[in-house]
Write a protein that holds these residues in place. Structure first.
Motif, mmCIF file in Angstrom:
data_model
loop_
_atom_site.group_PDB
_atom_site.id
_atom_site.type_symbol
_atom_site.label_atom_id
_atom_site.label_comp_id
_atom_site.label_asym_id
_atom_site.label_seq_id
_atom_site.Cartn_x
_atom_site.Cartn_y
_atom_site.Cartn_z
ATOM 1 N N GLY A 59 0.812 -1.209 0.000
ATOM 2 C CA GLY A 59 0.000 0.000 0.000
ATOM 3 C C GLY A 59 0.842 1.253 0.000
ATOM 4 N N ILE A 60 0.263 2.311 -0.561
ATOM 5 C CA ILE A 60 0.867 3.641 -0.456
ATOM 6 C C ILE A 60 -0.227 4.567 0.043
ATOM 7 C CG2 ILE A 60 1.725 5.636 -1.741
ATOM 8 C CD1 ILE A 60 3.319 3.821 -3.503
ATOM 9 N N VAL A 61 0.063 5.248 1.168
ATOM 10 C CA VAL A 61 -0.863 6.267 1.639
ATOM 11 C C VAL A 61 -0.419 7.568 0.982
ATOM 12 C CG1 VAL A 61 -1.792 7.492 3.634
ATOM 13 C CG2 VAL A 61 -1.168 5.065 3.828
ATOM 14 N N GLY A 62 -1.219 8.044 0.045
ATOM 15 C CA GLY A 62 -0.821 9.260 -0.652
ATOM 16 C C GLY A 62 -1.851 9.680 -1.674
ATOM 17 N N ASP A 63 -1.628 10.840 -2.239
ATOM 18 C CA ASP A 63 -2.542 11.430 -3.215
ATOM 19 C C ASP A 63 -2.336 10.744 -4.572
ATOM 20 O OD1 ASP A 63 -3.951 12.951 -4.966
ATOM 21 O OD2 ASP A 63 -3.192 14.880 -4.265
ATOM 22 N N ALA A 64 -3.405 10.140 -5.076
ATOM 23 C CA ALA A 64 -3.320 9.390 -6.337
ATOM 24 C C ALA A 64 -2.755 10.252 -7.469
ATOM 25 C CB ALA A 64 -4.701 8.864 -6.729
ATOM 26 N N PHE A 65 -3.135 11.522 -7.487
ATOM 27 C CA PHE A 65 -2.726 12.386 -8.598
ATOM 28 C C PHE A 65 -1.220 12.640 -8.597
ATOM 29 C CE2 PHE A 65 -7.215 13.348 -7.835
ATOM 30 C CZ PHE A 65 -7.711 12.994 -9.076
ATOM 31 N N GLU A 66 -0.591 12.475 -7.427
ATOM 32 C CA GLU A 66 0.872 12.596 -7.373
ATOM 33 C C GLU A 66 1.537 11.220 -7.531
ATOM 34 O OE1 GLU A 66 2.012 14.627 -3.777
ATOM 35 O OE2 GLU A 66 0.580 16.236 -4.214
ATOM 36 N N VAL A 67 0.989 10.221 -6.845
ATOM 37 C CA VAL A 67 1.658 8.917 -6.764
ATOM 38 C C VAL A 67 1.581 8.157 -8.088
ATOM 39 C CG1 VAL A 67 1.606 6.651 -5.644
ATOM 40 C CG2 VAL A 67 1.291 8.736 -4.277
ATOM 41 N N VAL A 68 0.390 8.151 -8.724
ATOM 42 C CA VAL A 68 0.189 7.276 -9.882
ATOM 43 C C VAL A 68 1.092 7.648 -11.075
ATOM 44 C CG1 VAL A 68 -1.513 6.373 -11.534
ATOM 45 C CG2 VAL A 68 -2.101 6.566 -9.112
ATOM 46 N N PRO A 69 1.179 8.941 -11.458
ATOM 47 C CA PRO A 69 2.095 9.259 -12.568
ATOM 48 C C PRO A 69 3.545 8.881 -12.258
ATOM 49 C CG PRO A 69 0.615 11.105 -12.165
ATOM 50 C CD PRO A 69 0.416 10.139 -11.034
ATOM 51 N N LYS A 70 3.958 9.048 -10.997
ATOM 52 C CA LYS A 70 5.324 8.656 -10.602
ATOM 53 C C LYS A 70 5.495 7.150 -10.717
ATOM 54 C CE LYS A 70 6.287 12.220 -7.151
ATOM 55 N NZ LYS A 70 6.213 12.385 -5.699
ATOM 56 N N LEU A 71 4.442 6.413 -10.330
ATOM 57 C CA LEU A 71 4.498 4.951 -10.397
ATOM 58 C C LEU A 71 4.613 4.498 -11.858
ATOM 59 C CD1 LEU A 71 4.278 2.204 -8.963
ATOM 60 C CD2 LEU A 71 1.800 2.398 -9.077
ATOM 61 N N THR A 72 3.823 5.125 -12.730
ATOM 62 C CA THR A 72 3.877 4.788 -14.166
ATOM 63 C C THR A 72 5.292 5.017 -14.697
ATOM 64 O OG1 THR A 72 1.582 5.493 -14.339
ATOM 65 C CG2 THR A 72 2.776 5.215 -16.410
#
Lengths: 247, 320
Positions: free
Chosen positions: B298-311
Motif C-alpha cells: 500500500g501507499i498512503v498518498g494522493d493518487a494524482f501525485e503517486v500514480v504518474p510517478k508509479l507509471t
C-alpha cells in the motif's frame, strides 16, 4: 403475455460470511436476508416495466425454498407482480431448483421466464440455462437489454469480448444483469398491496439431487499490508518485481 | 470414460482461458487414469494441435460457418451428442460468458451434476469432490458430484497451466446439426482492449479520482503494465466509466495476478469481486481506508501525485 420471474433469497451484500456445524452450514445468525440483487434489480424490475407498458401482462413470481422465503417474496410483490408461488423444498443443488421451476412453468404456459444472472451466495449462473434446457426453450444468457414488439424479442447480451443482439421468438428464458433496468424502492402503496396478493405454496416434484455441498472453507487471512512511503514509488516497483514477481 | 474439454475461441483464435481449461482437464484426466480430449466448434485459424502442449490427446472439430455465433440451444445439442459419442464422463468449460451460457443446459441434457466456478483440481480418490468459489469469492465450497457424468466450469486465472507434451491430432466428428434458436442481428466486440476477466494485471479506479476526466492517469498506468482497466460500483453508477468495467460483488469478479486499486476505499462488496487476486496494491490518501487491510502492498498518498510517478518508475524498470 405471461411472465414468470424467478426470485431467490440471499444474504445481504454486507453480511459477514461464516460457517457453523464443523463448516458444513452457513452461519445465518444475525444475517439480514434480501432478494438476490440480480433477480430484483434486473429481472423483476424489467418485468414490471413491461407490465407497466402493457397492463394485460400477467406477472408471476416464483421461489423455491422453505417458509423463511415468504418475507422475501412479499418484498418482491411490493415492487410488483400479480401473484407469487413458493415451491416448498430446500436444496443446494441447482438441478433440483431448476427442475421445480421448470415443472411449474411447464403447466403455466409462460411466454417469458426471467432469472438473475446468478445468485450472490452460490454464484451458480445455472438456473436459467437449466430451465431452458428442461423446457427445450431458447436461452439468452447475461442479458443487458430486452425489447418486445409483439411478435419478436430483441435481446442484447454479454458475450466473450463484447455484446450480441439477438432476435428470438417467445417463449424463451432470459438471464438478466446490469443494464436491463434500474433498482427501485418499493413504495407504501406497493407494500400494502403486497400483503393481500396471493402467495401460493406448491408441493415439490420428486427429483434427485446430483450434487451436494460437503463443506465450506474461508480463504486464508492476508499476512498484512506492507506500506511503502508515497515518495518511494521505486521501492514499490522493486517489491512487485522482485518479491511478488507480478510485474 | 474420458475428459472432454470445450475449447472456446474468439473469432477463430484460441484464448488464454482455453489453454487453462485444457491444462486443467489434462491434469484431471491423468489423475483419473484416462485421456483428455477437446471439442472445437467452428473454424479456427490458430493451429489446434498446439493444444497437445497442454496434454490434449484428440481434438474433435466440427467445422461450419454456422458456428460463428454461440447459439446456446444449438451448441448444447452438439456438445451433448459428442459427449455421448466419445463416452466422456467429465465435461469441462471455462467459467466465461460462453461457459456460463452452455454448461447448465449440457448438464441437464446429460443428467449430469453441475459445478460452476471451480477453482482447484477435484478430489477423485473417493467420489468426486470439487472446490468452487461461493459468496462472490468470500468463501469456498467443496461440492460432491454423485451423477455418472460431471459438468464443470473453471474460473479463469485459477489454475496455472502445465506443459504436458502429447501429440494431439485433429479429428473431424459428425453429428446432426440442429437449427439455430435465435437470429443474430448484430455483434459489437470491444477490440484492442485486454478483457477484464482474462487480464493478468488490472488497474482500477474509484471515487477518489473525483471525475471521469481524471482517468488518464489510470489508463497510462494500465498501458505501461499491459493491464485492463476497471472501476468501483459508484464510478460505474455515475457513468464515469462503462458498466462492464465495474468489478465487485454485483459486477465482474476477477482474479488477476496483480490488482492495483486507486482511490477505492474497499467496501466489502468491492472486496468480494477482487479478493481472489494474487497480489493487491492499494493507493489511497486515507490511511483508514478498509482496503489496506486486504492489501499486500500500500501507499498512503494522493493518487494524482503517486500514480504518474508509479507509471514512470515502471517504464524505467521495463527499459532496463
Amino acid at each position: 403475455m405471461k411472465i414468470l420471474v424467478c426470485i431467490s433469497k440471499t444474504p445481504d451484500t454486507t453480511a459477514k460470511i461464516a460457517f457453523k456445524n464443523n463448516n458444513t452450514q452457513f452461519e445465518d445468525a444475525g444475517v439480514q436476508w434480501i432478494i438476490n440483487p440480480y433477480d430484483e434489480w434486473y429481472a423483476l424490475v424489467k418485468a414490471i416495466e413491461l407490465k407497466e407498458k402493457d397492463p394485460s401482462i400477467v406477472l408471476h413470481l416464483i421461489t423455491v425454498g422453505g417458509a423463511d422465503c415468504d418475507a422475501i417474496i412479499r418484498k418482491a410483490l411490493a415492487l410488483g407482480g400479480d401473484e407469487a408461488f413458493r415451491v416448498d423444498v430446500e436444496s443446494d443443488d441447482s438441478y433440483v431448483i431448476a427442475s421445480q421451476i421448470a415443472a411449474f412453468a411447464n403447466k403455466g404456459n409462460y411466454d417469458l421466464i426471467f432469472t438473475g444472472k446468478e445468485t450472490i451466495d452460490y454464484n451458480g449462473s445455472a438456473i436459467g440455462g437449466m430451465i431452458a434446457a428442461l423446457l427445450d426453450l431458447p436461452y439468452l444468457s447475461l442479458s443487458t437489454q430486452f425489447e418486445w414488439n409483439g411478435t419478436e424479442a430483441k435481446v442484447t447480451r454479454e458475450i466473450e469480448g463484447g455484446e450480441e443482439v439477438d432476435l428470438v421468438r417467445l417463449p424463451a428464458v432470459i438471464s438478466c444483469q446490469k443494464g436491463m433496468a434500474e433498482q427501485r424502492i418499493p413504495n407504501m402503496r406497493g407494500i400494502m398491496a403486497a400483503r393481500t396478493k396471493p402467495l401460493k405454496v406448491i408441493t415439490p416434484i420428486a427429483v434427485n439431487a446430483l450434487t451436494h455441498i460437503v463443506t465450506y472453507e474461508l480463504p486464508p487471512a492476508k499476512a498484512g499490508v506492507k506500506l511503502v512511503p508515497a515518495d518511494d514509488v521505486a521501492g514499490l516497483v522493486k517489491l512487485l518485481h522482485e518479491e511478488a514477481k507480478v510485474i | 470414460m474420458s475428459v472432454l474439454i470445450f475449447i472456446d475461441h474468439s473469432d477463430g483464435h484460441l484464448k488464454k482461458a482455453s489453454f487453462e481449461v485444457a491444462s486443467f482437464g489434462a491434469t484431471l484426466a491423468k489423475q483419473m487414469n484416462t485421456k483428455a480430449n477437446a471439442l472445437v466448434l467452428g473454424n479456427v485459424f490458430d493451429d489446434l494441435t498446439q493444444l497437445g502442449n497442454y496434454g490434449i490427446n484428440k481434438i474433435y472439430q466440427i467445422q461450419s460457418d454456422n458456428f460463428n455465433h454461440v447459439d446456446v440451444k444449438m451448441f448444447t445439442s452438439l456438445i451433448v451428442q459428442v459427449v455421448k459419442q466419445v463416452d466422456a464422463s467429465v465435461v469441462l468449460f471455462s467459467h466465461s460468458q460462453t461457459g456460463k451460457a452452455l454448461a447448465p443446459g449440457v448438464a441437464v441434457k446429460l443428467n449430469a451434476g453441475l459445478v460452476t466456478g471451480v477453482c482447484d483440481l477435484p478430489k477423485t480418490n473417493e467420489g468426486f469432490i470439487v472446490k468452487k468459489t461461493v459468496f462472490s469469492g468470500k468463501a469456498f465450497a467443496w461440492v460432491s458430484v454423485t451423477s455418472p457424468i460431471k459438468v464443470l466450469t473453471l474460473n479463469p486465472n485459477s489454475f496455472s497451466v502445465q506443459i504436458i507434451n502429447e501429440n494431439a491430432s485433429v479429428e473431424p466428428i459428425t453429428v446432426p446439426i440442429p437449427n439455430a434458436s435465435v437470429q443474430v442481428a448484430a455483434t459489437n466486440k470491444v477490440t484492442g482492449e485486454v478483457p477484464l476477466s482474462e487480464a493478468d494485471i488490472v488497474v482500477s479506479g474509484g471515487r477518489g479520482l473525483k471525475g471521469p476526466e481524471n482517468w488518464g492517469i489510470i489508463e497510462d498506468l494500465a498501458h505501461a503494465l499491459h493491464a485492463a482497466t476497471a472501476c468501483s460500483r459508484p464510478v460505474a453508477d455515475a457513468h464515469w466509466r462503462p458498466h462492464h468495467e465495474h468489478v465487485g460483488q454485483t459486477g465482474v469478479q476477477i482474479a488477476p495476478n496483480l490488482y492495483i486499486a486507486i482511490g477505492i476505499s474497499g467496501a466489502i462488496q468491492h472486496l468480494a469481486g477482487v479478493n481472489r487476486s494474487k497480489t493487491i496494491v492499494v493507493i489511497n490518501k486515507d490511511p483508514e481506508a478498509p482496503f489496506f487491510k486486504a492489501a499486500d502492498y500500500g501507499i498512503v498518498g494522493d493518487a494524482f501525485e503517486v500514480v504518474p510517478k508509479l507509471t514512470a518508475a515502471i517504464k524505467e524498470m521495463q527499459s532496463k
